[in-house]
Write a protein that holds these residues in place. Sequence first.
Motif, mmCIF file in Angstrom:
data_model
loop_
_atom_site.group_PDB
_atom_site.id
_atom_site.type_symbol
_atom_site.label_atom_id
_atom_site.label_comp_id
_atom_site.label_asym_id
_atom_site.label_seq_id
_atom_site.Cartn_x
_atom_site.Cartn_y
_atom_site.Cartn_z
ATOM 1 N N GLU A 149 57.690 38.732 67.708
ATOM 2 C CA GLU A 149 58.914 37.936 67.602
ATOM 3 C C GLU A 149 58.586 36.445 67.578
ATOM 4 O OE1 GLU A 149 62.310 39.629 70.170
ATOM 5 O OE2 GLU A 149 60.464 40.438 71.060
ATOM 6 N N ARG A 207 59.497 34.407 64.318
ATOM 7 C CA ARG A 207 59.716 35.229 63.120
ATOM 8 C C ARG A 207 61.086 34.901 62.541
ATOM 9 N NH1 ARG A 207 59.414 40.952 64.747
ATOM 10 N NH2 ARG A 207 61.675 40.925 64.520
ATOM 11 N N CYS A 210 64.550 36.400 63.133
ATOM 12 C CA CYS A 210 65.140 36.198 64.465
ATOM 13 C C CYS A 210 66.023 34.954 64.514
ATOM 14 C CB CYS A 210 64.044 36.073 65.516
ATOM 15 S SG CYS A 210 63.019 37.537 65.751
ATOM 16 N N GLY A 216 71.153 33.945 66.266
ATOM 17 C CA GLY A 216 69.718 33.953 66.532
ATOM 18 C C GLY A 216 69.200 32.578 66.890
ATOM 19 N N TRP A 220 67.397 31.514 70.472
ATOM 20 C CA TRP A 220 66.060 30.957 70.566
ATOM 21 C C TRP A 220 66.053 29.526 71.078
ATOM 22 C CZ3 TRP A 220 61.320 32.781 70.881
ATOM 23 C CH2 TRP A 220 61.166 34.135 70.644
#
Length: 243
Positions: A149, A207, A210, A216, A220
């Motif tokens: 990830e 990635r 993600c 997403g 993050w």
Amino acid sequence: MSVVERIAGDADVLILCDHASNHVPGDIDLGIDPALLDKHIAIDIGAAAVSRGLSERLGAPALLATVSRLVIDLNREVDAPGLIPHVSDGHAIPGNERVDRAERIARFHTAYHRAIAAQVRAQRPALIVSVHSFTPALESGIAVPRPWEAGILYNRDARAARLAVDWLAGQGIVTGDNEPYSGRLLNATMNRHAEETGTPYLGIEIRNDCISDPTGVARWCEILANLVTFVRDHLAQERAAAT
């Protein structure tokens, strides 16, 4: 147009994003299908949004490149063969075959790195954070799926990287230690502005599937804000204990 998008901030962290844009200046013809500009070969998908969101959460200054890496890859040394790519992940870039290399370096690469160097001198950050993204699998060659990830890249200075790999793994995130490729080979911006100045750094790869949508990106940004805070504070404690 400036080669750098600047975001102001007062925190002791500096955020960099070498591949934030897919912009190609109007006077440059790459000779490619414009649809390729939306692919990972032109831009680190999601990295700019994460960099801006992380900057906002931390109150940290950020410098984001404003030109596509198909024009020039700002995370390469000036003598690197892939600096001005003729082929990227199996796609030909015919407009780069007869360019004035020195002119393009001066126009983009030199200007970008001069801006970073000036920021580092003025700010003297406790930690530099470089944000990139990677594709789940390459299109050319053997398209082996990449299971991570996120990845943490580093070269000689692993102070922050070691902390980050362990922290991310502890959150249940599948984390590459110098994966999906090694920072010992691809680390030009951090080599120049972090390792050469003795500044701890995090070379972060996410990635891109993600961070391909706002949900997403938000997830993050939260993860990285917590990670950066942990690493910065831990390094500060280590420095204090050593004095």
